[in-house]
Write a protein that holds these residues in place. Structure first.
Motif, PDB file in Angstrom:
ATOM      1  N   PHE A 170      19.927  31.156  28.330  1.00 27.42           N
ATOM      2  CA  PHE A 170      21.397  31.209  28.322  1.00 27.42           C
ATOM      3  C   PHE A 170      22.015  29.774  27.949  1.00 27.42           C
ATOM      4  O   PHE A 170      23.032  29.512  27.433  1.00 27.42           O
ATOM      5  N   MET A 171      21.006  28.908  27.889  1.00 29.22           N
ATOM      6  CA  MET A 171      21.430  27.309  27.604  1.00 29.22           C
ATOM      7  C   MET A 171      20.627  26.919  26.397  1.00 29.22           C
ATOM      8  O   MET A 171      20.784  26.057  25.902  1.00 29.22           O
TER       9      MET A 171
ATOM     10  N   LEU B 150      26.876  29.856  26.975  1.00 29.03           N
ATOM     11  CA  LEU B 150      25.939  30.660  27.893  1.00 29.03           C
ATOM     12  C   LEU B 150      25.260  32.028  27.456  1.00 29.03           C
ATOM     13  O   LEU B 150      25.174  32.845  27.702  1.00 29.03           O
TER      14      LEU B 150
END
Length: 132
Positions: free
Chosen positions: A21-22, A42
């Motif tokens: 998500f990063m 994200l």
């Protein structure tokens, strides 16, 4: 596919997906633009992150075709950048002693050098491996 052309690890890709998500897995597979988008959103609000669970094998094959194998291992360099980047250890690994010392003394050039390396590490290793 021949193991000699296996420049990126599927296992490391999935491990980085946990933090995907990063954008970590996207940077690893040589997709810095979408990695940056994942970082700031994200993982496209987690929807893109979940979809990537199924796209990782294709990203791995694409990276294996795109980058040159050689004396410097992409996975080792990425692990060093991820966990020891502020100390420049990945730069020492690539034989870039001057910038390694510079990173060591400046905390990865105050983080900007680390960001630069997230965008360009695959290309740097590819260039070194092609020259070898």
């Amino acid at each position: 596919m021949n193991d000699q052309r296996n420049t990126h690890s599927l296992v490391i890709g999935y491990l980085l997906w946990i933090f995907g998500f990063m954008g970590a897995h996207r940077f690893y597979y040589g997709r810095p633009i979408s990695g940056t988008i994942w970082f700031f959103t994200l993982g496209l609000f987690l929807v893109g992150w979940i979809i990537d669970l199924f796209l990782i094998p294709a990203m791995d094959r694409s990276a294996d075709r795109r980058y040159q194998p050689g004396p410097n291992d992409y996975s080792v360099a990425w692990l060093l950048l991820t966990f020891l980047g502020v100390f420049g250890i990945h730069r020492f690994y690539m034989g870039k002693w001057i910038t390694g010392i510079l990173y060591l003394c400046t905390i990865g050039l105050l983080g900007l050098g680390i960001l630069y390396d997230y965008w360009t590490l695959n290309g740097q290793i590819d260039e070194i491996n092609r020259a070898a």
